[in-house]
Design an enzyme around this catalytic site. Structure first.
Site, PDB file in Angstrom:
ATOM      1  N   LYS A  87       0.825  -1.107  -0.013  1.00  0.00           N
ATOM      2  CA  LYS A  87       0.003   0.075  -0.024  1.00  0.00           C
ATOM      3  C   LYS A  87       0.878   1.245  -0.064  1.00  0.00           C
ATOM      4  CE  LYS A  87      -4.402   1.120   2.410  1.00  0.00           C
ATOM      5  NZ  LYS A  87      -5.100   0.910   3.943  1.00  0.00           N
TER       6      LYS A  87
HETATM    7  O1  G3P Z   1      -7.640   1.930   5.399  1.00  0.00           O
HETATM    8  C1  G3P Z   1      -7.895   3.435   4.863  1.00  0.00           C
HETATM    9  C2  G3P Z   1      -9.391   3.814   5.308  1.00  0.00           C
HETATM   10  O2  G3P Z   1     -10.478   2.853   5.212  1.00  0.00           O
HETATM   11  C3  G3P Z   1      -9.328   4.696   6.717  1.00  0.00           C
HETATM   12  O3  G3P Z   1     -10.543   5.009   7.044  1.00  0.00           O
HETATM   13  O4  G3P Z   1     -12.128   5.687   8.744  1.00  0.00           O
HETATM   14  O5  G3P Z   1      -9.745   6.230   9.268  1.00  0.00           O
HETATM   15  O6  G3P Z   1     -11.182   7.314   7.297  1.00  0.00           O
HETATM   16  P1  G3P Z   1     -10.978   6.073   7.950  1.00  0.00           P
END
Ligand code: G3P
Length: 217
Positions: A87
């Site tokens: 990633k």
């Molecule tokens: O893995 C990346 C993404 O899904 C992060 O989500 O909830 O931290 O905006 P969030």
């Protein structure tokens, strides 16, 4: 649409895996820290455990931001298991690194994507997945699902093979909307996925069937 779980929590990964509907896992440095996984050796070991546990792709994120650092880290991560996806953040050095990984048969997930232009660059670099963060877009008063639709249209017109992996999911409704908008994959915390099960009429209907079945005995 494939279902990935967005967590580094082993119990939650196992729960969805046992349900038989888990296609992969995504993690990020914040999710690793949330589980108390710190230090390079522990992080590598945790990725190994997760990627042994699930059959599908497991995204493991680099924390370097320069080309050489991203390449060195990505090579190390890719060696953990054949289902590891490196990633890489959507930055200039990241795009260069993703192209290098593509040319060297290492699959990538381009993360921190917030615009169609960034999604085009990720596809040009040959990323296996592109991750638009739809919840964070909604948080800033834009429409995250609309971005998924826009990217899906562009990729279809241009014939790009990069898969759209909708990330930063906040609700079950987001998952349904992403399916409608043309996402190839959705990565979500456990709760919005389990939330898809729920409907009050299902509960009422089942209670009635069970009580009628009891009465008929
Ligand atoms: O893995 C990346 C993404 O899904 C992060 O989500 O909830 O931290 O905006 P969030």
């Amino acid at each position: 649409m494939k279902f990935f779980i967005d967590t580094a929590n082993l119990a939650q990964i196992k729960e969805l895996n046992d349900l038989g509907i888990l296609d992969g896992v995504t993690t990020n440095p914040s999710l690793m820290a949330k589980e108390g996984i710190r230090g390079e050796e522990n992080i590598i070991q945790h990725y190994k455990t997760i990627s042994d546990l699930v059959k599908g792709d497991v995204s493991a994120e680099v924390i370097s931001t320069d080309f050489d650092g991203i390449i060195a880290e990505g090579k190390k991560l890719a060696k953990i298991n054949s289902n590891i996806i490196v990633k890489v953040p959507m930055i200039k050095e990241g795009v260069k690194a993703m192209k290098w990984f593509t040319d060297n048969n290492i699959r990538t997930n381009c993360t921190l994507v917030f615009s169609a232009g960034q999604a085009i660059l990720a596809a040009k670099a040959g990323a296996k997945y592109v991750s638009p963060f739809i919840g964070r877009i909604d948080d800033s008063n834009w429409d995250g699902v609309q971005l998924i639709e826009q990217i899906a249209n562009i990729y279809a017109i241009q014939g790009y093979e990069t898969e759209i992996l909708a990330a930063s999911i906040r609700s079950s409704l987001h998952i349904v909307q992403c399916a409608e908008a043309g996402a190839d994959v959705v990565t979500s915390p456990l709760e919005p996925i389990l939330g898809l099960l729920k409907h009050p009429l299902t509960d009422i209907g089942l209670a009635k069937f069970l009580s009628d079945a009891k009465g008929a005995k």
